[in-house]
Design a protein around this motif. Structure first.
Motif, PDB file in Angstrom:
ATOM      1  N   MET A 170       0.813  -1.215   0.000  1.00  0.00           N
ATOM      2  CA  MET A 170       0.000   0.000   0.000  1.00  0.00           C
ATOM      3  C   MET A 170       0.849   1.269   0.000  1.00  0.00           C
ATOM      4  SD  MET A 170      -3.259  -1.017   2.407  1.00  0.00           S
ATOM      5  CE  MET A 170      -2.340  -1.625   3.820  1.00  0.00           C
ATOM      6  N   PHE A 171       2.080   1.157   0.474  1.00  0.00           N
ATOM      7  CA  PHE A 171       2.973   2.310   0.499  1.00  0.00           C
ATOM      8  C   PHE A 171       4.090   2.198  -0.536  1.00  0.00           C
ATOM      9  CE2 PHE A 171       0.963   1.955   4.618  1.00  0.00           C
ATOM     10  CZ  PHE A 171       0.557   3.256   4.860  1.00  0.00           C
ATOM     11  N   ASN A 172       4.249   1.011  -1.090  1.00  0.00           N
ATOM     12  CA  ASN A 172       5.270   0.779  -2.101  1.00  0.00           C
ATOM     13  C   ASN A 172       4.738  -0.193  -3.154  1.00  0.00           C
ATOM     14  OD1 ASN A 172       7.662   0.663  -3.532  1.00  0.00           O
ATOM     15  ND2 ASN A 172       8.692  -0.679  -2.065  1.00  0.00           N
ATOM     16  N   PRO A 173       3.781   0.251  -3.979  1.00  0.00           N
ATOM     17  CA  PRO A 173       3.149  -0.660  -4.944  1.00  0.00           C
ATOM     18  C   PRO A 173       4.096  -1.216  -5.998  1.00  0.00           C
ATOM     19  CG  PRO A 173       2.511   1.607  -5.361  1.00  0.00           C
ATOM     20  CD  PRO A 173       3.235   1.607  -4.058  1.00  0.00           C
ATOM     21  N   SER A 174       5.271  -0.622  -6.157  1.00  0.00           N
ATOM     22  CA  SER A 174       6.207  -1.087  -7.176  1.00  0.00           C
ATOM     23  C   SER A 174       6.725  -2.490  -6.892  1.00  0.00           C
ATOM     24  CB  SER A 174       7.388  -0.117  -7.288  1.00  0.00           C
ATOM     25  OG  SER A 174       8.111  -0.047  -6.073  1.00  0.00           O
TER      26      SER A 174
END
Length: 293
Positions: A170-174
Motif C-alpha cells: 500500500m505504500f510501495n506498490p512497485s
C-alpha cells in the motif's frame, strides 16, 4: 463508482415509500444508476452523495481529505466546507484485493500449494485481516511472530515476514508486478492536498480521514502519518518553511464510515432527493439539475 448498493427488505418495506442514497466518488455517471433504481426498483427517489463526503460527516467534520481504501479501488478526495474542489479526486487501482494477492504470491513462494480457488482465497483473506499489519517504516526489519496458516490440502505453513510484506504494497506498490507505475497511498493523499488552494491546505492536513476495510490493518494510521510528515517535510525544507505536521484520524467504525454518513444525511430535515416525478419529467438529466448545475 466506489459503490452502488441497495438493501431493501421487501417483507416489511415498500420500495415506493423510501428514497435511496446512491454513493459515488464523482457525479459523472450517476444517471445510469439512478435509472436502475427508479425504473427497476421503483424507489421513491434517489439522493446522490459523494462517498468521501459521507465518510467525513460520519467523523463529525465538514472539511478534510478522505482516503477510502476498499476491496478493489482506492480514492482520495478533498472536501472543503462540504464542497469538493475541482481536481481533488484521485484514484489508484489497487486496494485490499491486491494485498490479498500479494500475500498469496508470498505463500506460494514459501512452498505452499496454489490458493487460486475461491475457498483458498477467502481463507487467506480472513487470515490477512486477522494477522497482517503495517510496519512503522519501510526500513523496519522486525520479523513478526510466526502464525500458522492451514492450506487447502490440509497441511500447515508458518508465516512471519509475509504478514508485513503484503501490506507494504500500500505504500510501495512497485513491489508487485503490474503496479510499478502507481503511487503509494500516502503520495495519493499528499497530491490531493497539493491540488487544492494554498489557504485550504493547512485545514486539510490536520483532517486526514481514513475509511474502508483496506485501512483496518494495525499500524496503518501511524505509518500513514509518518509517511505524510516525511513528504511534507521535504516540501517545507525546499520552500524554506517550517512544515505543519499531518493529523490522521482513524475512526474505529471506518469500515462502514460511508454507510454511517449516509444514514446521518438521510435523517436530516434538509435531506433532499430527485423524486420519480422529477425523473419522469426530465429523464436521466434530472441529476444534472440538482447536483451538477
Amino acid at each position: 463508482f466506489s459503490s452502488c448498493s441497495v438493501t431493501l427488505d421487501v417483507r416489511t418495506t415498500s420500495a415506493a415509500s423510501i428514497p435511496a442514497v446512491l454513493t459515488c466518488c464523482e457525479l459523472c455517471l450517476v444517471p445510469v444508476h439512478m435509472q436502475l433504481l427508479l425504473e427497476k426498483y421503483g424507489v421513491q427517489g434517489v439522493s446522490c452523495e459523494i462517498a468521501a463526503r459521507l465518510a467525513l460527516y460520519a467523523s463529525g467534520r465538514g472539511s478534510g481529505v478522505v482516503l477510502d481504501c476498499g476491496e478493489g479501488v482506492t480514492h482520495t478526495t478533498a472536501i472543503v466546507e462540504g464542497r469538493c474542489p475541482r481536481g481533488s479526486v484521485l484514484r489508484t487501482d489497487y486496494a485490499g484485493c491486491d494485498v490479498t494477492q500479494r500475500l498469496m504470491d508470498l505463500v506460494e513462494e514459501r512452498g505452499g500449494c496454489p490458493l487460486q480457488t475461491t475457498t483458498g482465497r477467502q481463507a487467506l483473506r480472513s487470515f490477512k485481516e486477522s494477522y497482517a499489519y503495517v510496519k512503522p517504516s519501510a526500513q523496519d526489519e522486525t520479523i513478526p511472530d510466526k502464525k500458522p496458516f492451514k492450506l487447502p490440502d490440509g497441511s500447515h505453513i508458518e508465516l512471519d515476514s509475509e504478514l508485513v510484506q503484503c501490506t507494504e504494497l500500500m505504500f510501495n506498490p512497485s513491489m508487485q508486478k503490474g503496479l510499478e507505475h502507481l503511487p503509494g497511498l500516502h503520495e495519493l493523499v499528499h497530491s490531493a492536498i497539493a491540488g487544492c488552494y494554498w489557504d485550504d491546505r493547512a485545514l486539510l492536513r490536520s483532517n486526514v480521514i481514513i475509511s474502508g476495510g483496506g485501512t483496518m490493518h494495525r499500524g496503518f494510521q501511524d505509518r500513514m502519518k509518518s509517511e505524510l510528515d516525511r513528504l511534507h517535510e521535504i516540501d517545507g525544507l525546499g520552500q524554506g518553511q517550517l512544515p505543519l505536521r499531518y493529523k490522521v484520524i482513524a475512526p474505529p467504525e471506518r469500515r462502514k464510515s460511508v454507510w454511517i454518513g449516509g444514514s446521518i444525511v438521510s435523517s436530516l430535515s434538509s435531506f433532499t432527493f430527485t423524486s420519480r416525478h422529477e425523473y419522469a419529467e426530465h429523464g436521466p438529466s434530472a441529476v444534472n439539475l440538482r447536483y451538477i448545475s
